[in-house]
Design a protein around this motif. Structure first.
Motif, mmCIF file in Angstrom:
data_model
loop_
_atom_site.group_PDB
_atom_site.id
_atom_site.type_symbol
_atom_site.label_atom_id
_atom_site.label_comp_id
_atom_site.label_asym_id
_atom_site.label_seq_id
_atom_site.Cartn_x
_atom_site.Cartn_y
_atom_site.Cartn_z
ATOM 1 N N MET A 334 -6.420 -19.036 -63.976
ATOM 2 C CA MET A 334 -7.826 -18.604 -64.170
ATOM 3 C C MET A 334 -8.341 -18.669 -65.738
ATOM 4 O O MET A 334 -9.459 -19.080 -65.955
ATOM 5 C CB MET A 334 -7.946 -17.011 -63.399
ATOM 6 N N ARG A 335 -7.646 -18.090 -66.609
ATOM 7 C CA ARG A 335 -7.790 -17.870 -67.903
ATOM 8 C C ARG A 335 -8.161 -19.478 -68.374
ATOM 9 O O ARG A 335 -9.064 -19.735 -69.100
ATOM 10 C CB ARG A 335 -6.813 -17.221 -68.653
ATOM 11 N N SER A 336 -7.074 -20.407 -67.945
ATOM 12 C CA SER A 336 -7.199 -21.800 -68.514
ATOM 13 C C SER A 336 -8.398 -22.389 -67.907
ATOM 14 O O SER A 336 -9.018 -22.988 -68.706
ATOM 15 C CB SER A 336 -6.023 -22.381 -68.120
ATOM 16 N N GLU A 337 -8.775 -22.050 -66.716
ATOM 17 C CA GLU A 337 -9.875 -22.747 -66.167
ATOM 18 C C GLU A 337 -11.076 -22.387 -66.759
ATOM 19 O O GLU A 337 -11.986 -23.119 -67.062
ATOM 20 C CB GLU A 337 -9.934 -22.744 -64.500
ATOM 21 N N MET A 338 -11.327 -20.930 -66.768
ATOM 22 C CA MET A 338 -12.566 -20.532 -67.411
ATOM 23 C C MET A 338 -12.560 -20.882 -68.712
ATOM 24 O O MET A 338 -13.816 -21.191 -69.318
ATOM 25 C CB MET A 338 -12.267 -19.017 -67.471
ATOM 26 N N GLY A 339 -11.303 -21.001 -69.687
ATOM 27 C CA GLY A 339 -11.591 -21.381 -71.023
ATOM 28 C C GLY A 339 -12.076 -22.867 -71.239
ATOM 29 O O GLY A 339 -12.970 -23.208 -72.013
ATOM 30 N N GLU A 340 -11.747 -23.821 -70.171
ATOM 31 C CA GLU A 340 -12.145 -25.163 -70.138
ATOM 32 C C GLU A 340 -13.678 -25.087 -70.344
ATOM 33 O O GLU A 340 -14.468 -25.921 -70.628
ATOM 34 C CB GLU A 340 -11.269 -25.882 -69.345
ATOM 35 N N VAL A 341 -14.029 -24.459 -68.929
ATOM 36 C CA VAL A 341 -15.382 -24.433 -68.811
ATOM 37 C C VAL A 341 -16.324 -23.968 -69.855
ATOM 38 O O VAL A 341 -17.369 -24.364 -70.117
ATOM 39 C CB VAL A 341 -15.697 -23.739 -67.324
#
Length: 368
Positions: A334-341
């Motif tokens: 979740m952290r990685s996906e939100m960070g990329e967005v």
């Protein structure tokens, strides 16, 4: 305006970016008139921008007392006079010397950064002044649509309002060996996932709720970068969690960017609408980090989209901050996906180049 680089704050950064952007495009024809920190008046040229800092005798209710400010402001001429509000001295000068000001500047643009929040007792005095300035303005610029809807002043002037996002210089946030080496240093120093806050330690930032939240986040380390009058109070709260809260008064720009890269989550726990945007959150987002912000009516939650670029929680609520931090810490995907967005959103919507270009579009529109 009230201050200019190197006196750093959100508005000061924006004005510096705009002034230097204009100077690059118009052969150094960019001027800033601001107030100095002492009795002396200073003139200098930096990065193509001519800067006059007028002597200040003191302050009354946060308003600089600078008798020479009107003189120096009205010595300038140009197509556009841009006032950055709330800064009552600029508006008072324009209205007091209205005929002269209109002769020296073709158009007036007001960049509205936020309403005045804290000095509510003085509202009967400053409300007519600000309304008069907004009435005279040929255009009003705001950083997000929520600046209009959350303002007690802009509703009657919404037809004049133009949205121009604040921006960051994305070239500074690119991966480099230096930044990665420094980020590794920070990770190894604290030896736990880093939760980061950076900003002034003042009431509306709500940092006390974040420090209290760390009592129930034992497996992470909160790093607070900044200084201010609440430092001692925050240190007293942090005694309850002595091994996972650290204070750093100041970091250079390169070290701060490395800290953004080193952290797992950036938190902006502001509690008042004085926090109109939160430039620090787009800096963290530019480094690919998810952010946690509070549900203010301002542009803060326009920037951070709940469930996409991070999480939004109720203000003044340490437990909600605890829960959000622990939720993100428990889910690396979740952290990685939100960070990329988040990073993609900044690179698309919140760049310095875009801010300068869109501001010039407003200028050209009212001059045509």
């Amino acid at each position: 305006m009230e201050a200019y680089f190197p006196r750093i704050g959100g508005i000061e950064i924006v004005v510096q970016q705009l002034a230097e952007g204009f100077a690059q495009r118009f052969n150094d024809s960019s001027y800033v008139v601001t107030c100095s920190k002492d009795f002396q008046t200073y003139s200098e040229k930096r990065n193509g921008v001519s800067i006059i800092s007028t002597g200040t005798l003191g302050r009354i209710a946060s308003l600089p007392i600078s008798p020479s400010y009107p003189f120096h402001l009205l010595q300038q001429t140009g197509d556009i006079l841009q006032l950055h509000e709330p800064f009552l001295l600029g508006g008072m000068t324009y209205l007091t010397f209205l005929k002269q000001a209109k002769k020296r500047f073709k158009r007036l643009v007001v960049w509205w950064h936020s309403d005045i929040i804290r000095q509510k007792a003085l509202a009967p005095l400053y409300t007519p002044l600000l309304n008069a300035v907004l009435h005279e303005a040929d255009a009003i610029i705001v950083a997000t649509p929520k600046h209009i809807t959350s303002s007690k002043f802009l509703g009657n002037f919404s037809a004049k309002c133009h949205v121009v996002h604040y921006g960051v210089d994305i070239s500074k946030f690119k991966e480099t060996l230096e930044s990665e080496t420094k980020a590794t240093y920070w990770r190894e120093k604290y030896n736990k996932p880093i939760i980061l806050f950076t900003g002034r330690l003042v009431y509306y930032k709500g940092v006390k709720y974040l420090v209290s939240a760390m009592e129930n986040v034992p497996d992470a380390h909160l790093v607070i970068v900044g200084k201010g009058p609440l430092r001692e109070e925050l240190e007293e709260i942090a005694v309850k969690c002595p091994n996972n809260v650290s204070f750093i008064p100041f970091l250079s720009e390169t070290d701060l960017i490395a800290m953004y890269k080193a952290c797992e989550i950036f938190v902006l726990p502001s509690v008042e609408n004085s926090e109109g945007f939160g430039i620090v959150q787009i800096e963290a987002m530019a480094c690919g980090k998810p952010v946690i912000t509070t549900d203010l009516e301002t542009g803060v939650t326009y920037v951070n989209q709940h469930g996409k670029t991070g999480l939004v929680v109720p203000k003044c609520n340490s437990q909600a901050l605890t829960d959000a931090i622990n939720e993100l810490l428990a889910n690396s995907a979740m952290r990685s996906e939100m960070g990329e967005v988040a990073k993609s959103r900044v690179f698309k919507e919140f760049t310095v180049e875009g801010m300068v270009d869109k501001t010039l579009d407003v200028y050209n529109k009212i001059l045509s």
